[in-house]
Enzyme design. Structure first.
Site, PDB file in Angstrom:
ATOM      1  N   HIS A 352       0.999  -1.342  -0.045  1.00 55.05           N
ATOM      2  CA  HIS A 352      -0.040  -0.073  -0.031  1.00 55.05           C
ATOM      3  C   HIS A 352       1.031   1.128   0.056  1.00 55.05           C
ATOM      4  O   HIS A 352       1.487   1.408   0.817  1.00 55.05           O
ATOM      5  CB  HIS A 352      -0.791  -0.069   1.322  1.00 55.05           C
ATOM      6  CG  HIS A 352      -1.906   1.119   1.373  1.00 55.05           C
ATOM      7  ND1 HIS A 352      -3.083   0.967   0.909  1.00 55.05           N
ATOM      8  CD2 HIS A 352      -1.638   2.294   1.696  1.00 55.05           C
ATOM      9  CE1 HIS A 352      -3.774   2.171   1.173  1.00 55.05           C
ATOM     10  NE2 HIS A 352      -3.030   2.755   1.820  1.00 55.05           N
ATOM     11  N   ALA A 353       0.845   2.050  -0.874  1.00 51.26           N
ATOM     12  CA  ALA A 353       1.599   3.217  -1.002  1.00 51.26           C
ATOM     13  C   ALA A 353       1.531   4.007  -0.102  1.00 51.26           C
ATOM     14  O   ALA A 353       0.416   4.648   0.482  1.00 51.26           O
ATOM     15  CB  ALA A 353       1.335   3.779  -2.457  1.00 51.26           C
ATOM     16  N   HIS A 382       1.277  11.934  -6.594  1.00 50.10           N
ATOM     17  CA  HIS A 382       0.133  12.107  -5.406  1.00 50.10           C
ATOM     18  C   HIS A 382       1.151  12.047  -4.016  1.00 50.10           C
ATOM     19  O   HIS A 382       1.028  12.860  -3.401  1.00 50.10           O
ATOM     20  CB  HIS A 382      -0.743  10.978  -5.283  1.00 50.10           C
ATOM     21  CG  HIS A 382      -1.591  10.842  -4.315  1.00 50.10           C
ATOM     22  ND1 HIS A 382      -2.898  11.787  -3.882  1.00 50.10           N
ATOM     23  CD2 HIS A 382      -1.110  10.459  -2.941  1.00 50.10           C
ATOM     24  CE1 HIS A 382      -3.183  11.470  -2.664  1.00 50.10           C
ATOM     25  NE2 HIS A 382      -2.243  10.592  -2.049  1.00 50.10           N
ATOM     26  N   GLU A 383       2.010  10.857  -3.989  1.00 49.42           N
ATOM     27  CA  GLU A 383       2.736  10.787  -2.795  1.00 49.42           C
ATOM     28  C   GLU A 383       3.766  11.678  -2.585  1.00 49.42           C
ATOM     29  O   GLU A 383       4.095  12.238  -1.462  1.00 49.42           O
ATOM     30  CB  GLU A 383       3.230   9.202  -2.849  1.00 49.42           C
ATOM     31  CG  GLU A 383       2.551   7.873  -2.830  1.00 49.42           C
ATOM     32  CD  GLU A 383       1.504   8.042  -1.570  1.00 49.42           C
ATOM     33  OE1 GLU A 383       1.908   8.447  -0.480  1.00 49.42           O
ATOM     34  OE2 GLU A 383       0.400   7.606  -1.767  1.00 49.42           O
ATOM     35  N   HIS A 386       2.683  14.707  -0.658  1.00 51.32           N
ATOM     36  CA  HIS A 386       2.574  14.540   0.787  1.00 51.32           C
ATOM     37  C   HIS A 386       4.102  14.710   1.165  1.00 51.32           C
ATOM     38  O   HIS A 386       4.338  15.462   2.281  1.00 51.32           O
ATOM     39  CB  HIS A 386       2.491  12.984   1.190  1.00 51.32           C
ATOM     40  CG  HIS A 386       1.213  12.450   1.102  1.00 51.32           C
ATOM     41  ND1 HIS A 386      -0.009  13.181   1.715  1.00 51.32           N
ATOM     42  CD2 HIS A 386       0.508  11.423   0.361  1.00 51.32           C
ATOM     43  CE1 HIS A 386      -1.233  12.415   1.112  1.00 51.32           C
ATOM     44  NE2 HIS A 386      -0.922  11.270   0.676  1.00 51.32           N
ATOM     45  N   GLU A 410      -4.147  14.517   1.538  1.00 41.83           N
ATOM     46  CA  GLU A 410      -4.469  13.613   0.606  1.00 41.83           C
ATOM     47  C   GLU A 410      -4.641  14.681  -0.786  1.00 41.83           C
ATOM     48  O   GLU A 410      -4.438  14.424  -1.902  1.00 41.83           O
ATOM     49  CB  GLU A 410      -5.610  12.978   0.749  1.00 41.83           C
ATOM     50  CG  GLU A 410      -5.629  11.768   1.691  1.00 41.83           C
ATOM     51  CD  GLU A 410      -4.408  11.174   1.550  1.00 41.83           C
ATOM     52  OE1 GLU A 410      -4.068  10.807   0.250  1.00 41.83           O
ATOM     53  OE2 GLU A 410      -3.538  10.473   2.456  1.00 41.83           O
ATOM     54  N   HIS A 510      -8.059   0.406   4.875  1.00 44.96           N
ATOM     55  CA  HIS A 510      -8.281   1.551   6.396  1.00 44.96           C
ATOM     56  C   HIS A 510      -9.152   0.870   7.362  1.00 44.96           C
ATOM     57  O   HIS A 510      -9.113   1.469   8.362  1.00 44.96           O
ATOM     58  CB  HIS A 510      -9.008   2.634   5.440  1.00 44.96           C
ATOM     59  CG  HIS A 510      -8.108   3.294   4.306  1.00 44.96           C
ATOM     60  ND1 HIS A 510      -7.794   2.699   3.336  1.00 44.96           N
ATOM     61  CD2 HIS A 510      -7.097   4.216   4.492  1.00 44.96           C
ATOM     62  CE1 HIS A 510      -7.022   3.267   2.523  1.00 44.96           C
ATOM     63  NE2 HIS A 510      -6.590   4.489   3.218  1.00 44.96           N
ATOM     64  N   TYR A 520     -10.464  11.226   2.452  1.00 46.72           N
ATOM     65  CA  TYR A 520     -10.502  10.897   1.171  1.00 46.72           C
ATOM     66  C   TYR A 520     -11.625  11.682   0.481  1.00 46.72           C
ATOM     67  O   TYR A 520     -11.427  12.130  -0.634  1.00 46.72           O
ATOM     68  CB  TYR A 520     -10.339   9.527   0.816  1.00 46.72           C
ATOM     69  CG  TYR A 520      -9.088   8.858   1.508  1.00 46.72           C
ATOM     70  CD1 TYR A 520      -7.899   8.940   0.671  1.00 46.72           C
ATOM     71  CD2 TYR A 520      -9.179   8.346   2.658  1.00 46.72           C
ATOM     72  CE1 TYR A 520      -6.550   8.432   1.443  1.00 46.72           C
ATOM     73  CE2 TYR A 520      -8.140   7.800   3.214  1.00 46.72           C
ATOM     74  CZ  TYR A 520      -6.732   7.805   2.639  1.00 46.72           C
ATOM     75  OH  TYR A 520      -5.635   7.076   3.153  1.00 46.72           O
TER      76      TYR A 520
HETATM   77 ZN   LIG Z   1      -2.237  10.008  -0.081  1.00 49.70          ZN
END
Ligand SMILES: [Zn+2]
Length: 611
Positions: A352-353, A382-383, A386, A410, A510, A520
């Site tokens: 899971h990224a 996306h990551e 963060h 997110e 989750h 999300y």
């Molecule tokens: Zn994320």
């Protein structure tokens, strides 16, 4: 992408670095008992300073252990991670319980905000009884590990893990095979059922000791408004979006009915295993089944990536360069040395990224099993959103090193991913020229299958958990209510009979990992609001779906201003800094998809709509 990524470490980092709430959201029962001698403002500040330093140290320790556990799942690493997490949670609970002693004092604004964050900063409040505290953290670690190790073994020695299943769900068009792997994945959570029941009991006990009605109310209290008002705010946003979703659902249903015949009813919910994703939360994998013939985007990013033969690290370099084009400094060397970019062959890892900041300063890392696909290309951007957020707020005091609320973290990643437009792909040399704007329906439909299709799922997970925590849903109907909600909001239904022997919620990371999910949904709303605002800043006057902020230092500066605020101010101020608005607003998502809505409604003429 709006899905399953965690910004910080769910069970560790968020204890320290959680979202804020207004003092009004602090429950009355948490008020300090009467004391002989009232504390002073100086004592309050000393208390906050101590808490901040201690929690920071414990969270770094917990992050290191969690990193090793996630990238090397063994009996021992599970225990080590659980132990350090337990210490962090115990300290968090202790400070949360002591913080109300300073209620009512006249304090500097930052001290007051930190006290409030201490009271509201827990995702899991362990009960004060040491045995129960140990039990609840052990269950939490065990469920997460069961999920990470989850496999569906059709025959002995022929096992499919989540990566395999995800691939089949995305690519297979054989309904029998899809149903088989869908059902197979949903067996991994069956053993979690009794664990989850006990987990809820203990987590609620801990939350009640802090003065909250239950764990769900504790989660909702983190949004700078009272818990019940927040639930209403979420409903308001969903009502704004529902007509758009219902149009998309109707269109996809009749197209799938054409493909699969009566396996997909002309009316009623869509079978959940036929939407290209094991949770039916992202439908972009069935794009080819529903795409109109004359509106293809004209290129396939996955094919381009494969043709370029990019390895995992190079994929990440593209993401880094995106941020560089906005004016952000390159990632530190340690990022490249310490991250996990590919799935190891010799051991279990949590694929899971997720994006990490292990020392809460500059030890940024990405943990992801990268494949050369369009989805992973987007996920990388996306990551890194963060990671750049984490670095932007690292000069703030420890308790403010997080996003303005958990939806923001997110949303930032996804905002960047929205800028992966044809024009961006031209600029980085992936495409010779951008397709004609007349092809936009294809691009928009593709995006809608990912983003719009997600929205009701983004609501359902916590609608279910809030009711589980409050006791409105009891263990006797865990599974039936899960499917009631999924049918009501998503318009999907299981393709095979389910019963209370199953525990389908636990087949979602989750739930197994106890990570709140509403973030999300909020992120899905906020990212379009951010995108609209930054695109304007970048001078983009075209349709929103064609705007990319790549290369715009002005937009980058605006973004950076918001990122640097971290959690130091209530989220409406951060929202205002980037968008000029203080309220969440779903009109940006409607603006983005306006041409598609019009097109869908034309396609749906004479067809059943709704379920
Ligand atoms: Zn994320």
């Amino acid at each position: 992408m709006t899905k399953l990524r965690i910004a910080l470490l769910a069970s560790a980092g968020t204890v320290l670095l959680a979202a804020g709430a207004s003092p009004a959201a602090v429950p009355e029962k948490a008020a300090a008992p009467a004391r002989a001698k009232a504390p002073t403002a100086a004592e309050a500040k000393a208390f906050v300073d101590e808490a901040e330093a201690k929690l920071l140290a414990l969270s770094v320790d917990a992050s290191r252990n969690a990193w090793v556990q996630s990238t090397y799942i063994t009996h021992d690493t599970e225990i080590l991670a659980a132990k350090s997490n337990e210490r962090l949670i115990a300290a968090g609970v202790d400070y949360a319980k002591r913080a109300p002693r300073y209620d009512g004092l006249k304090l500097p604004e930052d001290t007051a905000r930190k006290l409030m964050l201490l009271k509201l900063g827990l995702t899991l409040a362990a009960p004060s009884d040491p045995k129960e505290s140990e039990e609840v953290t052990r269950i939490a670690a065990a469920m997460e590990s069961e999920y990470g190790k989850g496999k569906y073994c059709r025959e002995k020695d022929k096992c499919l893990d989540l990566e395999d299943i995800t691939k089949i769900m995305a690519e297979s068009r054989d309904p029998a095979q899809l149903l088989d792997v869908w059902r197979g994945w949903h067996t991994i959570s069956v053993p979690m059922r009794p664990q989850y029941q006990r987990f809820v009991e203990l987590a609620n006990k801990g939350a009640r000791e802090l003065g909250f009605k239950d764990s769900g109310a504790m989660w909702r209290a983190k949004y700078d408004m009272p818990p019940d008002a927040f639930a209403k705010e979420v409903d308001r946003l969903w009502e704004q979006l529902k007509p758009l979703y219902v149009s998309l659902h109707a269109y996809v249903r009749w197209k799938l009915h054409e493909k699969y015949g009566d396996a997909v009813p002309a009316n009623g919910p869509i079978p959940a295993h036929l939407l290209g994703n094991v949770w039916a939360q992202d439908w972009s994998n069935v794009y080819d089944l529903v795409a109109p013939k004359d509106a293809d985007p004209g290129y396939d990013l996955t094919k381009i990536l494969k043709a370029k033969n990019l390895d995992a690290k190079e994929m990440v370099r593209y993401g880094e360069r995106f941020f560089g084009s906005l004016g952000f400094a390159p990632l530190p060397d340690t990022f490249w040395d310490r991250s996990l970019f590919t799935k190891p062959r010799d051991r279990d890892v949590v694929c899971h990224a997720s994006a990490w900041d292990v020392d809460n300063e500059n030890d940024l890392r990405l943990k992801m099993c990268i494949q050369p696909t369009a989805e992973d290309f987007s996920t990388v951007h996306h990551e890194l959103g963060h990671n750049f957020y984490q670095r932007a707020y690292n000069t703030k005091p420890g308790l403010f090193r997080d996003s303005a609320n958990d939806g923001f973290h997110e949303a930032v990643g996804d905002t960047i991913a929205l800028s992966i437009t044809p024009e961006y792909l031209v600029k980085i040399g992936f495409l010779d020229k951008a397709p004609d704007p007349s092809k936009d329906i294809g691009l928009l439909l593709n995006k809608a299958l990912e983003k719009l299709a997600f929205l009701p799922f983004g609501l359902v997970v916590d609608q279910w958990r809030w009711k589980v925590f409050s006791g409105e849903i009891t263990p006797a109907n865990y599974n039936a209510t899960w499917w009631d909600l999924r049918t009501r909001y998503q318009g999907v239904a299981p393709g095979v009979a389910r019963s209370e022997n199953d525990f389908d919620p636990g087949a979602k990371y989750h739930v197994a990992g106890n990570v709140p999910y509403t973030r999300y949904f909020l992120a899905a709303i906020l990212q379009f609001q951010f995108h609209r605002a930054l695109s304007k800043e970048a001078g983009c006057t075209g349709p929103l779906n064609r705007c990319s902020i790549y290369g715009s230092k002005v937009a980058g500066k605006k973004l950076d201003t918001m990122l640097q605020m971290g959690l130091s101010r209530p989220w409406p101020e951060a929202l205002e800094a980037i968008s000029g608005q203080r309220e969440m607003d779903a009109t940006a998502i409607r603006d983005y998809f306006a041409p598609l809505q019009k097109w869908l409604d034309e396609q749906n003429k004479g067809k059943p709509v709704g379920w």
